[in-house]
Design a protein around this motif. Structure first.
Motif, PDB file in Angstrom:
ATOM      1  N   SER A  70      -8.259  12.720   1.231  1.00 35.52           N
ATOM      2  CA  SER A  70      -7.855  13.809   0.346  1.00 35.52           C
ATOM      3  C   SER A  70      -7.299  14.985   1.148  1.00 35.52           C
ATOM      4  N   GLY A  71      -6.212  15.552   0.643  1.00 36.49           N
ATOM      5  CA  GLY A  71      -5.622  16.715   1.301  1.00 36.49           C
ATOM      6  C   GLY A  71      -4.833  16.413   2.560  1.00 36.49           C
ATOM      7  N   CYS A  72      -4.537  15.136   2.825  1.00 36.23           N
ATOM      8  CA  CYS A  72      -3.691  14.766   3.979  1.00 36.23           C
ATOM      9  C   CYS A  72      -2.234  14.917   3.534  1.00 36.23           C
ATOM     10  N   THR A  73      -1.755  16.137   3.528  1.00 32.89           N
ATOM     11  CA  THR A  73      -0.480  16.476   2.894  1.00 32.89           C
ATOM     12  C   THR A  73       0.736  15.906   3.616  1.00 32.89           C
ATOM     13  N   SER A  74       0.595  15.528   4.902  1.00 38.55           N
ATOM     14  CA  SER A  74       1.737  14.988   5.649  1.00 38.55           C
ATOM     15  C   SER A  74       1.787  13.464   5.639  1.00 38.55           C
ATOM     16  N   LEU A  75       0.795  12.831   5.054  1.00 40.05           N
ATOM     17  CA  LEU A  75       0.746  11.367   5.030  1.00 40.05           C
ATOM     18  C   LEU A  75       1.846  10.849   4.100  1.00 40.05           C
ATOM     19  N   THR A  76       2.767  10.046   4.649  1.00 36.67           N
ATOM     20  CA  THR A  76       3.912   9.594   3.860  1.00 36.67           C
ATOM     21  C   THR A  76       3.760   8.172   3.346  1.00 36.67           C
ATOM     22  N   SER A  77       2.961   7.375   4.032  1.00 35.69           N
ATOM     23  CA  SER A  77       2.763   6.004   3.561  1.00 35.69           C
ATOM     24  C   SER A  77       1.404   5.501   4.002  1.00 35.69           C
ATOM     25  N   VAL A  78       0.870   4.565   3.232  1.00 32.51           N
ATOM     26  CA  VAL A  78      -0.410   3.974   3.581  1.00 32.51           C
ATOM     27  C   VAL A  78      -0.429   2.537   3.074  1.00 32.51           C
ATOM     28  N   THR A  79      -0.952   1.639   3.900  1.00 33.15           N
ATOM     29  CA  THR A  79      -1.094   0.246   3.490  1.00 33.15           C
ATOM     30  C   THR A  79      -2.565  -0.049   3.273  1.00 33.15           C
ATOM     31  N   ILE A  80      -2.905  -0.394   2.052  1.00 33.48           N
ATOM     32  CA  ILE A  80      -4.294  -0.702   1.711  1.00 33.48           C
ATOM     33  C   ILE A  80      -4.508  -2.194   1.918  1.00 33.48           C
ATOM     34  N   PRO A  81      -5.447  -2.599   2.761  1.00 35.51           N
ATOM     35  CA  PRO A  81      -5.623  -4.026   3.064  1.00 35.51           C
ATOM     36  C   PRO A  81      -6.193  -4.818   1.901  1.00 35.51           C
ATOM     37  N   ALA A  82      -5.997  -6.134   1.979  1.00 38.14           N
ATOM     38  CA  ALA A  82      -6.343  -7.033   0.873  1.00 38.14           C
ATOM     39  C   ALA A  82      -7.838  -7.116   0.610  1.00 38.14           C
ATOM     40  N   GLY A  83      -8.671  -6.799   1.595  1.00 34.42           N
ATOM     41  CA  GLY A  83     -10.113  -6.937   1.418  1.00 34.42           C
ATOM     42  C   GLY A  83     -10.743  -5.830   0.592  1.00 34.42           C
ATOM     43  N   VAL A  84     -10.012  -4.747   0.335  1.00 33.96           N
ATOM     44  CA  VAL A  84     -10.566  -3.618  -0.421  1.00 33.96           C
ATOM     45  C   VAL A  84     -10.695  -4.006  -1.891  1.00 33.96           C
ATOM     46  N   THR A  85     -11.868  -3.708  -2.469  1.00 36.77           N
ATOM     47  CA  THR A  85     -12.094  -4.012  -3.888  1.00 36.77           C
ATOM     48  C   THR A  85     -12.147  -2.754  -4.753  1.00 36.77           C
ATOM     49  N   GLU A  86     -12.378  -1.620  -4.124  1.00 39.39           N
ATOM     50  CA  GLU A  86     -12.482  -0.370  -4.896  1.00 39.39           C
ATOM     51  C   GLU A  86     -11.926   0.789  -4.084  1.00 39.39           C
ATOM     52  N   ILE A  87     -11.136   1.627  -4.736  1.00 37.72           N
ATOM     53  CA  ILE A  87     -10.608   2.850  -4.116  1.00 37.72           C
ATOM     54  C   ILE A  87     -11.415   4.015  -4.675  1.00 37.72           C
ATOM     55  N   GLY A  88     -12.103   4.729  -3.801  1.00 38.97           N
ATOM     56  CA  GLY A  88     -13.063   5.755  -4.219  1.00 38.97           C
ATOM     57  C   GLY A  88     -12.446   6.957  -4.905  1.00 38.97           C
ATOM     58  N   TRP A  89     -13.290   7.710  -5.595  1.00 36.21           N
ATOM     59  CA  TRP A  89     -12.877   8.958  -6.232  1.00 36.21           C
ATOM     60  C   TRP A  89     -12.168   9.853  -5.202  1.00 36.21           C
ATOM     61  N   TYR A  90     -11.099  10.494  -5.620  1.00 34.27           N
ATOM     62  CA  TYR A  90     -10.370  11.481  -4.812  1.00 34.27           C
ATOM     63  C   TYR A  90      -9.832  10.904  -3.491  1.00 34.27           C
ATOM     64  N   ALA A  91      -9.803   9.572  -3.344  1.00 34.66           N
ATOM     65  CA  ALA A  91      -9.504   8.958  -2.041  1.00 34.66           C
ATOM     66  C   ALA A  91      -8.226   9.497  -1.405  1.00 34.66           C
ATOM     67  N   PHE A  92      -7.142   9.658  -2.195  1.00 37.27           N
ATOM     68  CA  PHE A  92      -5.866  10.162  -1.675  1.00 37.27           C
ATOM     69  C   PHE A  92      -5.426  11.410  -2.446  1.00 37.27           C
ATOM     70  N   SER A  93      -6.356  12.067  -3.068  1.00 35.77           N
ATOM     71  CA  SER A  93      -6.044  13.249  -3.865  1.00 35.77           C
ATOM     72  C   SER A  93      -5.365  14.321  -3.010  1.00 35.77           C
ATOM     73  N   GLY A  94      -4.276  14.877  -3.546  1.00 38.59           N
ATOM     74  CA  GLY A  94      -3.594  15.953  -2.837  1.00 38.59           C
ATOM     75  C   GLY A  94      -2.728  15.513  -1.674  1.00 38.59           C
ATOM     76  N   CYS A  95      -2.473  14.208  -1.532  1.00 36.53           N
ATOM     77  CA  CYS A  95      -1.563  13.704  -0.479  1.00 36.53           C
ATOM     78  C   CYS A  95      -0.136  13.866  -0.994  1.00 36.53           C
ATOM     79  N   THR A  96       0.381  15.072  -0.910  1.00 34.91           N
ATOM     80  CA  THR A  96       1.662  15.411  -1.530  1.00 34.91           C
ATOM     81  C   THR A  96       2.848  14.713  -0.879  1.00 34.91           C
ATOM     82  N   GLY A  97       2.670  14.195   0.353  1.00 34.60           N
ATOM     83  CA  GLY A  97       3.766  13.514   1.037  1.00 34.60           C
ATOM     84  C   GLY A  97       3.909  12.050   0.675  1.00 34.60           C
ATOM     85  N   LEU A  98       2.905  11.468   0.035  1.00 36.98           N
ATOM     86  CA  LEU A  98       2.984  10.057  -0.353  1.00 36.98           C
ATOM     87  C   LEU A  98       4.079   9.844  -1.388  1.00 36.98           C
ATOM     88  N   THR A  99       4.913   8.829  -1.154  1.00 39.48           N
ATOM     89  CA  THR A  99       5.973   8.526  -2.118  1.00 39.48           C
ATOM     90  C   THR A  99       5.742   7.208  -2.845  1.00 39.48           C
TER      91      THR A  99
END
Length: 549
Positions: free
Chosen positions: A451-480
């Protein structure tokens, strides 16, 4: 602070959606609604504007990072449990206009040292400060206005005003002095904890010869050297040299026994630790009585009862502590147990420890390795190294809660194979972070992890993840764009809230739950998902543009 962080309806602030920090509530708000800030752990201070008359039920409950709150004179009502478990609060002033303080309003505010009550209230319910026990400065309220549980704190507050020469109502003053003199034995613990009350007892010559030994025992129990010196001076009592030698020999023998056996007599343990018995007939150490202690012998047993657990925040903030050896028999080290122990250079953990809680060694900078990382049992608890590109070493299996929190100079991070969990708020507030490599082994991305990683432009979530937590990427304004892999079943509340640059999210058929406000303020978003999937239903229900895969 932009108003988009607040939901305000007809003057009532019903919900705060911001990240925390120092918050000023907008002018025009007349009431803070029930649970409006509940659980906002990142909130550090709040200024409530003039015009607010009511602070509702649970309004700031569990805001554990809150250290300061300004309550305006316009407030007349503070609701039940309003500041429950705000453990960071140290002092509060309740203005004169308040006519009602709800049950448990400051329940479990364990850091609360003083409360100034300017209000002319006739009665304070016994649960208002339950488990908090601050010194209560209340110049307008007689001691009879406090329930039994809160009278010691009120007496400590009165003593402070009395010693400062503050002009007090004579009837209230006489009532407090009479009560303190009549209840002095019950007030011994408070008098040693809040020395103003002890000084009042001494100044008014309330103590008789038979009071001295019990008071000295209480001084030893709380390890309060200055209070002990004051009591000894008052009594005109001094130990003969032979007595001093005998006492020193006794203490040396005890230390030898402790070092050899690790078994504390109950009376000695109570002087050093706070602890509680568990249901299984074992002991949990909950606190070190003197946070300025540099070193101590950790008990294997207290009396005949084995010690198996170090409780939550037990040694948190013991800044003088330099080394700890945890004995065999301990199975669990609780959350934040040694956090903030900035002088700690050595910790020995036995093989029998099976659980180490979140942030257990957060802020223990002198435990860091050459790369600036504090790692125990494969858990990365803290990072104090340089800014820039960071590669987490092999062998780490978990990135702990808040491990990189607020590392604004961090630009990229490579997480090695073998890491299975990225903890709550692990990279929260890393505003310079532009890229992160998450390995295939990761199965859990915790609440607010990025959360709040405002410069993060991309992220690859791996296949083993079953749940993305509350607020996990909240406020990542650079994600497209984000692609969520098949296998994820839950996208937690507000997971992508405030990702204003997000234009595309691909959601697989495996997702069967999308939480509240997941894509709030993602105004250009298009959801890509299979036809007739849960994601399609969600998009239509929430008026989000949808395109079929």
């Amino acid at each position: 602070m932009e108003n988009k962080d607040f939901i305000i309806e007809n003057g009532v602030l019903t919900k705060y959606n911001g990240f925390g920090g120092d918050v000023t509530i907008p002018a025009g708000v007349t009431s803070i609604g029930n649970s409006a800030f509940w659980g906002c752990e990142g909130l550090t201070s709040v200024t409530i504007p003039a015009g607010v008359t009511k602070i509702g039920l649970y309004a700031f409950a569990d805001c554990t990072g809150l250290t300061s709150v300004t309550i305006p004179a316009s407030v007349t009502e503070i609701g039940p449990r309003t500041f429950q478990n705000c453990t960071g609060l140290t002092s509060v002033t309740i203005p004169a206009g308040v006519t009602s303080i709800g049950d448990g309003a400051f329940y479990d505010c364990t850091g609360l040292a003083s409360v100034t009550i300017l209000a002319d209230i006739t009665k304070i319910h016994k649960s208002v400060f339950k488990s908090s026990r601050p010194a209560i400065i209340a110049p307008r309220i007689p001691v009879s206005g406090f329930d039994t549980a809160d009278k010691p704190g009120a007496c400590a507050g009165f003593a402070k005003l009395y010693l400062e020469g503050v002009e007090l109502d004579e009837e209230i003053k006489a009532g407090y002095l009479k009560y303190i003199k009549g209840q002095k034995k019950r007030l011994y613990p408070t008098a040693i904890q809040h020395e103003e009350l002890l000084q009042l007892m001494l100044a008014e010559k309330m103590l008789a010869r038979e009071d001295i030994d019990p008071l000295l025992e209480e001084c030893d129990r709380q390890n309060n050297v200055s209070a002990k010196a004051a009591v000894l001076e008052y009594a005109g009592k001094s130990l003969k040299p032979v007595d001093l030698a005998a006492q020193a020999e006794k203490e040396f023998t005890l230390l030898e026994q402790l070092a050899e056996t690790g078994v504390y007599p109950v009376a000695e343990a109570k002087k050093v630790f706070k602890y509680k018995k568990n249901g299984a007939g074992t002991i949990c150490i909950t606190a070190l009585r003197d946070k300025d202690t540099a070193a101590f012998i950790f008990p294997k047993k207290i009396g005949k009862t084995p010690v198996t657990e170090i409780g939550q925040s037990a040694f948190c903030g013991c800044k003088s502590l330099t080394s700890v050896t945890i004995p065999e028999g301990v199975k669990e080290i609780g959350q934040s147990a040694f956090s903030g122990c900035t002088s700690l250079t050595s910790v020995t953990i036995p093989a029998g420890v099976t659980t180490i809680g979140n942030s257990a060694f957060k802020g223990c900078h002198k435990l860091a390795d050459a790369q600036g990382m504090v790692v125990f049992r494969g858990i990365l608890f803290d990072y104090t190294g340089p800014s820039g590109d960071v590669t987490i070493p092999a062998g780490v299996t978990e990135i702990g809660q808040s491990a990189f929190y607020g590392c604004t100079g961090l630009t990229s991070v490579t997480i090695p194979a073998g890491v299975t969990e990225i903890g709550q708020s692990a990279f929260s507030g890393c505003t310079g972070l532009t890229s992160v490599t998450i390995p295939a082994d990761v199965t859990e991305i915790g609440e607010g992890a990025f959360s709040g990683c405002t410069s993060l432009t991309s992220v690859t979530i791996p296949a083993g993840v079953t749940e993305i937590g509350w607020y996990a990427f909240s406020g990542c304004t650079g994600l497209t764009s984000v692609t969520i892999p098949e296998g994820v079943t839950v996208i937690g509340e507000r997971a992508f809230r405030g990702c204003t640059g997000l234009t595309s999210v691909t959601i697989p058929e495996s997702v069967t739950e999308i939480g509240y406000n997941v894509f709030t303020n993602c105004r250009r978003l298009v959801i890509h998902a299979p036809a007739r999937s849960y994601a399609e239903q969600y998009a239509k229900k929430n008026s989000v543009k949808f395109e079929m895969l």
